[in-house]
Design an enzyme around this catalytic site. Structure first.
Site, PDB file in Angstrom:
ATOM      1  N   CYS A   1       1.604  -0.673  -1.803  1.00 29.38           N
ATOM      2  CA  CYS A   1       0.234  -1.154  -1.649  1.00 29.38           C
ATOM      3  C   CYS A   1      -0.496  -0.849  -2.937  1.00 29.38           C
ATOM      4  CB  CYS A   1      -0.467  -0.482  -0.472  1.00 29.38           C
ATOM      5  SG  CYS A   1      -2.192  -0.991  -0.336  1.00 29.38           S
TER       6      CYS A   1
ATOM      7  N   HIS B   1       5.109   0.637  11.038  1.00 27.99           N
ATOM      8  CA  HIS B   1       5.132   0.056   9.681  1.00 27.99           C
ATOM      9  C   HIS B   1       5.279   1.228   8.722  1.00 27.99           C
ATOM     10  CE1 HIS B   1       3.436  -2.930   6.621  1.00 27.99           C
ATOM     11  NE2 HIS B   1       3.184  -1.772   6.006  1.00 27.99           N
TER      12      HIS B   1
END
Ligand code: HMG
Ligand code: MG
Length: 286
Positions: free
Chosen positions: A242, A209
């Site tokens: 994020c 990821h």
């Protein structure tokens, strides 16, 4: 070694969670439904997390209600604790395949920032979620963040990632997605990290990821393929980031990953023309 690479599309979650504006449920659902026709088998569509921290995901229950499920597609949601599990159970639609994703960090600093607790406490919180999912026949996936670098602590030791993987796998076997949350990893460091993690889990159980901050995500995927990984997360149109990782830009773009892996001769079952349309739609949501 398999010549099939499984792409886990995270744009509607990891991508859109970071968008400051309000994105209507109908727009999210249109993107998810288009992605559902692309041949992707895994689409992450939302999170049952605190709406105070991630307001963009507060409507995940409505997304689950409104999306048009495609046979054979698994729809994933992030679930940090039992409260999130209860939210998922209340929102799920019978007959649809779901996967819940639990998440921890390999660094204490990011654990405190993202989960408001220590790594050990985060494992205690995810354990009942995993047990509930297993009992309900729902698939489970585990994320480990900061596998090369932490925004608060700098470089993360490969052994710390292996220890985090071991803690999650002690709860139940599952695929572990290894997150370069702030996109600082380089192929050399990713390989060293994977060598450490492969001591506690076979590479076939691992996914990569990669956020693309340093422009190294594709090189990191290439290095991971060499190590035997055959599962990667990506976000259509390169959406993402994020909210608790300062400086984290988008996830690596699905269309770029497809170009890379198809060019290397791997199969994905994903239609690049549909992904190109979805990428255009995703970029229009920014
Ligand atoms: P907490 O320990 O209860 O503490 O939640 P808190 O102070 O952070 O809680 C805030 C409020 O949320 C409280 O309500 C809780 O009751 C409530 P208040 O008392 O203020 O009214 N709450 C919830 N509400 C709805 N659903 C829930 C829930 N749980 C608590 N499930 C927690 C800790 C981690 C749950 C919370 O801090 C949170 O939701 N944080 C957001 C985490 C998040 O979504 N981060 C982004 C996704 S992770 C990521 O992007 C990385 C990844 O892509 C991989 C990578 O790139 O590395 C996966
Ligand atoms: Mg991420």
């Amino acid at each position: 070694m398999s010549d099939f690479v499984r792409i886990h599309e995270v744009g509607p979650r990891d991508g859109l969670q970071n968008e400051p504006g309000v994105i209507p449920v109908a727009d999210k659902v249109a993107l998810i439904d288009l992605l559902g026709t692309s041949g992707l088998r895994d689409i992450e569509v939302g999170s049952f997390v605190s709406p105070k921290w991630v307001p963009q995901m507060a409507d995940t229950d409505r997304v689950l209600a409104d999306l048009t499920p495609v046979e054979g597609v698994s729809y994933a949601v992030l679930v940090p604790n039992m409260r999130g599990w209860d939210g998922f159970v209340a929102a799920r639609v019978p007959g649809v395949i779901y996967e819940v994703a639990v998440f921890i960090s390999a660094s204490e600093g990011f654990s405190q920032s993202n989960l408001n607790c220590s790594i050990a406490e985060s494992v205690e919180r995810l354990a009942p979620v995993v047990r509930a999912a297993v009992a309900a026949g729902v698939g489970v996936r585990g994320y480990i963040s900061c596998v090369t670098d932490c925004p608060f602590e700098g470089p993360v030791a490969p052994d710390a990632v292996a220890r985090a993987a071991e803690m999650v796998l002690a709860v139940a076997p599952m695929q572990l997605s290894l997150g370069d949350t702030i996109g600082k990893g380089t192929p050399e460091r990713v390989v060293t990290m994977l060598e450490a993690v492969s001591q506690v889990a076979p590479v076939t159980q691992l996914a990569g990821h990669f956020h693309d901050t340093g422009g190294q995500a594709l090189a990191n995927i290439d290095a991971s393929l060499e190590m035997g990984l055959r599962a990667f997360d990506s976000a259509v149109g390169g959406l993402g980031g994020c909210p608790y990782a300062p400086g984290a830009p988008g996830n690596v773009a699905t269309e770029a990953v497809l170009d890379l892996v198809h060019g290397l001769g791997f199969q994905t079952g994903v239609d690049v023309d549909v992904i190109a349309k979805a990428a255009k739609m995703a970029r229009g949501m920014r």
